[in-house]
Design a protein around this motif. Structure first.
Motif, PDB file in Angstrom:
ATOM      1  N   ASP A 135      13.099   3.451  -3.984  1.00 31.09           N
ATOM      2  CA  ASP A 135      12.505   2.903  -4.164  1.00 31.09           C
ATOM      3  C   ASP A 135      11.743   1.664  -3.580  1.00 31.09           C
ATOM      4  O   ASP A 135      11.008   0.923  -2.818  1.00 31.09           O
ATOM      5  CB  ASP A 135      11.000   4.376  -3.163  1.00 31.09           C
ATOM      6  CG  ASP A 135      12.032   4.953  -2.705  1.00 31.09           C
ATOM      7  OD1 ASP A 135      13.035   5.395  -2.003  1.00 31.09           O
ATOM      8  OD2 ASP A 135      11.688   6.924  -3.226  1.00 31.09           O
ATOM      9  N   TYR A 136      11.119   1.776  -4.870  1.00 31.45           N
ATOM     10  CA  TYR A 136      10.470   0.717  -5.081  1.00 31.45           C
ATOM     11  C   TYR A 136      11.382  -0.859  -4.889  1.00 31.45           C
ATOM     12  O   TYR A 136      10.778  -1.823  -4.984  1.00 31.45           O
ATOM     13  CB  TYR A 136      10.537   0.820  -6.901  1.00 31.45           C
ATOM     14  CG  TYR A 136       9.002   1.299  -7.272  1.00 31.45           C
ATOM     15  CD1 TYR A 136       7.677   0.999  -6.455  1.00 31.45           C
ATOM     16  CD2 TYR A 136       8.829   2.509  -8.035  1.00 31.45           C
ATOM     17  CE1 TYR A 136       7.095   2.021  -6.902  1.00 31.45           C
ATOM     18  CE2 TYR A 136       8.322   3.580  -8.878  1.00 31.45           C
ATOM     19  CZ  TYR A 136       6.370   2.857  -7.961  1.00 31.45           C
ATOM     20  OH  TYR A 136       5.526   3.892  -8.253  1.00 31.45           O
TER      21      TYR A 136
ATOM     22  N   GLU B 223       1.003  -1.340  -0.333  1.00 31.20           N
ATOM     23  CA  GLU B 223      -0.116  -0.382  -0.291  1.00 31.20           C
ATOM     24  C   GLU B 223       0.717   1.317   0.141  1.00 31.20           C
ATOM     25  O   GLU B 223       0.726   2.087  -0.327  1.00 31.20           O
ATOM     26  CB  GLU B 223      -1.391  -0.264   1.400  1.00 31.20           C
ATOM     27  CG  GLU B 223      -2.166  -0.861   0.880  1.00 31.20           C
ATOM     28  CD  GLU B 223      -2.899  -0.929   2.378  1.00 31.20           C
ATOM     29  OE1 GLU B 223      -2.511  -0.648   3.313  1.00 31.20           O
ATOM     30  OE2 GLU B 223      -3.763  -1.867   1.818  1.00 31.20           O
TER      31      GLU B 223
ATOM     32  N   GLU C 222       0.541   3.977  -2.886  1.00 32.13           N
ATOM     33  CA  GLU C 222       0.133   4.855  -2.839  1.00 32.13           C
ATOM     34  C   GLU C 222       0.634   6.021  -3.288  1.00 32.13           C
ATOM     35  O   GLU C 222      -0.088   7.265  -3.994  1.00 32.13           O
ATOM     36  CB  GLU C 222       0.524   5.094  -0.991  1.00 32.13           C
ATOM     37  CG  GLU C 222      -0.116   6.434  -0.672  1.00 32.13           C
ATOM     38  CD  GLU C 222       0.041   6.705   0.956  1.00 32.13           C
ATOM     39  OE1 GLU C 222       0.807   7.209   1.217  1.00 32.13           O
ATOM     40  OE2 GLU C 222      -1.045   6.522   1.458  1.00 32.13           O
ATOM     41  N   GLN C 223       1.398   6.150  -3.901  1.00 37.13           N
ATOM     42  CA  GLN C 223       1.999   7.516  -4.348  1.00 37.13           C
ATOM     43  C   GLN C 223       3.324   6.680  -5.751  1.00 37.13           C
ATOM     44  O   GLN C 223       3.581   6.549  -5.220  1.00 37.13           O
ATOM     45  CB  GLN C 223       2.762   8.442  -4.133  1.00 37.13           C
ATOM     46  CG  GLN C 223       3.889   8.342  -3.537  1.00 37.13           C
ATOM     47  CD  GLN C 223       4.244   9.522  -2.191  1.00 37.13           C
ATOM     48  OE1 GLN C 223       3.529  10.855  -2.125  1.00 37.13           O
ATOM     49  NE2 GLN C 223       4.899   9.390  -1.010  1.00 37.13           N
ATOM     50  N   ASN C 224       3.551   7.739  -7.030  1.00 36.81           N
ATOM     51  CA  ASN C 224       5.013   7.876  -7.871  1.00 36.81           C
ATOM     52  C   ASN C 224       6.012   8.038  -6.719  1.00 36.81           C
ATOM     53  O   ASN C 224       5.652   9.177  -5.883  1.00 36.81           O
ATOM     54  CB  ASN C 224       4.605   8.779  -8.730  1.00 36.81           C
ATOM     55  CG  ASN C 224       3.609   8.186  -9.701  1.00 36.81           C
ATOM     56  OD1 ASN C 224       2.866   7.207  -9.326  1.00 36.81           O
ATOM     57  ND2 ASN C 224       3.264   9.588 -10.383  1.00 36.81           N
ATOM     58  N   ARG C 225       7.020   6.823  -6.805  1.00 37.53           N
ATOM     59  CA  ARG C 225       8.328   6.741  -6.651  1.00 37.53           C
ATOM     60  C   ARG C 225       9.437   6.308  -7.473  1.00 37.53           C
ATOM     61  O   ARG C 225       9.053   6.102  -7.996  1.00 37.53           O
ATOM     62  CB  ARG C 225       8.505   5.352  -5.008  1.00 37.53           C
ATOM     63  CG  ARG C 225       7.676   6.230  -3.550  1.00 37.53           C
ATOM     64  CD  ARG C 225       7.262   4.949  -2.700  1.00 37.53           C
ATOM     65  NE  ARG C 225       6.546   5.659  -2.518  1.00 37.53           N
ATOM     66  CZ  ARG C 225       6.975   5.628  -1.155  1.00 37.53           C
ATOM     67  NH1 ARG C 225       7.973   6.573  -0.950  1.00 37.53           N
ATOM     68  NH2 ARG C 225       5.386   6.225  -0.050  1.00 37.53           N
ATOM     69  N   ASP C 226      10.680   6.952  -7.221  1.00 39.24           N
ATOM     70  CA  ASP C 226      11.789   6.612  -7.889  1.00 39.24           C
ATOM     71  C   ASP C 226      12.405   4.982  -7.937  1.00 39.24           C
ATOM     72  O   ASP C 226      11.840   3.886  -6.810  1.00 39.24           O
ATOM     73  CB  ASP C 226      13.016   7.006  -7.742  1.00 39.24           C
ATOM     74  CG  ASP C 226      13.438   7.084  -5.976  1.00 39.24           C
ATOM     75  OD1 ASP C 226      13.065   6.361  -5.618  1.00 39.24           O
ATOM     76  OD2 ASP C 226      13.993   8.246  -5.654  1.00 39.24           O
TER      77      ASP C 226
END
Length: 356
Positions: free
Chosen positions: A281-282, A270, A274-278
């Motif tokens: 982070d993924y 979640e 929740e938001q776009n990440r680089d």
């Protein structure tokens, strides 16, 4: 009806008792018949010896055969018996009034038997009035049995014996079924009373379900067979209760252990969505998800191992664990993994300890 144990026991008991009673009745009947005939022979012999003694005494006193015949046959009257005096050839010398015109026919074999053994017995059917015939006893008149003066003959109808045997048969025909009926009712009552504890155990066992496995059967007398059966069933219920409780604890512990990695997977997913990440982070989220998936896999494998373990097995599977590697992990990067490894080891250890 024949599915009932009480009915089958009663039928077996009645069958065995019926065979026993019939066999006993036959033995008693034939023994009684033999005794009746022996007593009749003994009575006839005694009467014939009395007639012979009285006849020879009168013959010695009077010196006349006609006088002896008249005195003996007039004075010695036996109810329901026939008296006759014959010479050595079997010809009638004198006879009682109930034998007039119907002399007893005696064979030479019977006379020889009386001469050699002092008494002879035969069944004669010469009297038309006696359908069953008469039992005849022949005794020599003289004391010198090898050269007798003649023979005293006394006969009695076989109806006397047959009447007693007929009454005995009537008593058996009435008594044996009555005894069998009373004994069968008593056997059914005893079988019902003896099997009552089994019926009670059946009713109590039917009331025991998965919700009340702690219930036990009543044990009245633990030393008899039914008490031992109830004790065995109670021991079985105790083992089932323990197994069922262990299964419930196993399911609860499995649910608890699976809830943590699943919560981590869900939360991390979640957060990642929740938001776009680089990309970094993924990657970090995917690495954490991978670790949690591996942890979940190990937990599932351990649960399978626990499921295959016997309930009463006290051995513990041991696997080396290097705590220094866990402690060497950094607090930021390896906190999740350190927590996962430590909690997994503690869960597995706790499960095996519970199995013991």
């Amino acid at each position: 009806m024949f599915d009932s144990v009480r009915t089958r026991l009663t039928l077996w008991y009645a069958s065995v008792l019926a065979v026993s009673l019939v066999a006993f009745a036959l033995l008693v009947y034939y023994a009684a018949a033999r005794i009746f005939y022996e007593r009749q022979d003994e009575s006839l012999r005694s009467t014939a010896e009395t007639v012979a003694s009285a006849y020879m005494q009168e013959l010695e006193e009077e010196g006349s055969i006609d006088k002896a015949n008249e005195v003996v046959l007039a004075q010695m009257v036996f109810p329901n018996r026939y008296v006759e005096v014959v010479d050595t050839e079997g010809r009638v010398v004198a006879q009682s009034s109930n034998l007039v015109g119907h002399p007893l026919t005696l064979s030479a074999t019977t006379l020889n038997e009386a001469r050699l053994r002092s008494v002879g017995f035969v069944v004669s059917r010469t009297l038309e009035s006696e359908s069953l015939g008469v039992r005849v006893a022949v005794v020599p008149l003289a004391k010198n049995y090898n050269n007798p003066f003649g023979f005293a003959v006394v006969a009695e109808s076989l109806h006397v014996i047959e009447g007693g045997l007929r009454r005995l048969r009537r008593d058996f025909f009435a008594g044996v079924p009555l005894i069998l009926l009373v004994a069968s009712l008593g056997g059914y009552f005893l079988a019902r009373k003896s099997l009552a504890p089994i019926a009670l155990m059946n009713a109590q066992t039917q009331r025991i379900t998965a919700e009340n496995l702690s219930s036990r059967l009543d044990v009245t007398n633990p030393r008899d067979e039914l008490g031992q059966l109830a004790t065995t069933i109670n021991a079985l219920l105790a083992r089932l209760d323990a197994t069922f409780s262990e299964q419930q604890r196993f399911i609860a512990d499995a649910s608890h252990e699976l809830r943590t990695p699943l919560a981590v997977l869900r939360g991390e997913t979640e957060v990642a969505l929740e938001q776009n990440r680089d990309a970094e982070d993924y990657k970090e989220s995917l690495a954490l998800i991978k670790d949690e998936a591996e942890r979940l896999t190990r937990i599932v494998e351990n649960l399978f191992i626990l499921a295959r373990q016997p309930v009463n097995q006290h051995s513990m599977m041991k696997e080396p664990l290097r705590l220094n590697e866990v402690c060497a992990l950094g607090p930021s990067a390896g906190s999740a993994k350190r927590f996962a490894i430590a909690s997994e080891w503690a869960a597995v250890r706790g499960q095996f300890q519970r199995r013991r």
